[in-house]
Design an enzyme around this catalytic site. Sequence first.
Site, PDB file in Angstrom:
ATOM      1  N   ASP A 111      10.342  32.471  20.471  1.00  0.00           N
ATOM      2  CA  ASP A 111       9.691  32.621  21.762  1.00  0.00           C
ATOM      3  C   ASP A 111      10.156  33.925  22.389  1.00  0.00           C
ATOM      4  OD1 ASP A 111       9.039  31.984  24.754  1.00  0.00           O
ATOM      5  OD2 ASP A 111       8.052  30.440  23.569  1.00  0.00           O
TER       6      ASP A 111
ATOM      7  N   LYS B 131       9.519  25.495  19.497  1.00  0.00           N
ATOM      8  CA  LYS B 131       9.756  24.855  20.793  1.00  0.00           C
ATOM      9  C   LYS B 131      10.845  23.793  20.642  1.00  0.00           C
ATOM     10  CE  LYS B 131       6.139  27.072  22.521  1.00  0.00           C
ATOM     11  NZ  LYS B 131       6.229  28.085  23.588  1.00  0.00           N
TER      12      LYS B 131
ATOM     13  N   HIS C 178       4.975  40.870  21.436  1.00  0.00           N
ATOM     14  CA  HIS C 178       4.606  39.932  22.493  1.00  0.00           C
ATOM     15  C   HIS C 178       4.368  40.710  23.779  1.00  0.00           C
ATOM     16  CE1 HIS C 178       4.633  36.572  25.299  1.00  0.00           C
ATOM     17  NE2 HIS C 178       4.353  35.824  24.259  1.00  0.00           N
TER      18      HIS C 178
END
Length: 475
Positions: A203, A175, A294
């Site tokens: 991500d 992040k 994901h």
Amino acid sequence: MSPQTETKANVGFKAGVKDYKLTYYTPEYETLDTDILAAFRVSPQPGVPPEEAGAAVAAESSTGTWTTVWTDGLTSLDRYKGRCYHIEPVAGEENQYICYVAYPLDLFEEGSVTNMFTSIVGNVFGFKALRALRLEDLRIPVAYVKTFQGPPHGIQVERDKLNKYGRPLLGCTIKPKLGLSAKNYGRAVYEVLRGGLDFTKDDENVNSQPFMRWRDRFLFCAEALYKAQAETGEIKGHYLNATAGTCEDMMKRAVFARELGVPIVMHDYLTGGFTANTTLSHYCRDNGLLLHIHRAMHAVIDRQKNHGIHFRVLAKALRLSGGDHIHSGTVVGKLEGERDITLGFVDLLRDDYTEKDRSRGIYFSQSWVSTPGVLPVASGGIHVWHMPALTEIFGDDSVLQFGGGTLGHPWGNAPGAVANRVALEACVQARNEGRDLAREGNTIIREASKWSPELAAACEIWKEIKFEFPAMDTV
């Protein structure tokens, strides 16, 4: 004359429209071991009988259309049609039914999730006679399962590659998810891997944007993980997201990752598509790469209780298409996930065989024969106070992934990783000693924090953080 070439010319063709239930509702049908079985939650329009609604689903997702057609006589509908063979009302819901449909295996191309879904969850979901339609579960017959490669490697091969046993694996999503330069991104990767985590992760939003092109990110992340490996003596990995705008670019990124010698790449399997995912999975098997999956976009498909596709179906599809990890919710974090329902599809991902269990949302027994298992990844709004519950809920064969719960540590990235590793080791040791993690979890964390200042600081900063909202996904 064979069933494929048999015609109905001697019967005569009668044009017109007839009720679906006359052809596609067959309560006397005995399902075959080779049938694909589907459980649909059907909400008919007012005035539409459940038998007609269930038959319409079977028809429109297999051989039927809105009117009788002349070419029906050129094939054997009895051989190829879907059949609604059982209907039951949904307890506590008005005008809502579970309709069970059986599909002959010949309707589907071997080894193609894309083709299977195009039929079963295709145009029928826009059918006007239905207010809503949700695919709750699928039984994939062994004969069809064996046409898929499945996960590139599976749980045991991954543990052997990493030389890590007897505990869940620890990860961290870097992040902020967007905006970092490649060098600063790689620095964060190095710090948390050095601090004790097994994996870091791109991500799902990170592909190849102007602020950080994919090749630069791959290079700095590879440097970071090799440096962390040298300093810790542990094998490390970073999920390099190979998802791209074209399959050609996706494969170019996967090939470059292999050339760098990293152990794992990543794909967004719903936004990227099943054809792309299966292609990448085959490449990973052939080239020794693990594949992290994901599920971005899943909640658009699975969150509404009466329309869409339940995630347990998407999880089964992923096990067929191929992936070594997949995000599965946390039960205790910020994202949707009721415990029994979540553990139901977690077992579908990991186990060789799963029994029918309606209390966990499992409508059919499912055998995976020799298909490797998939590691569930718990990620989203979790921190050190959640560690006992996560260890107890998911067990050893899982990845516990802390993004903000690592990088949000008041002392920095590496101390955040240390705090998570200490908390995990304390929970695993306590469990192995026979302690009850569900009842003694907070005590175990407090005891460990007495000799780990990093864990103590993490406990203090997140002691008030909770995400307590009612689950949308219930049986």
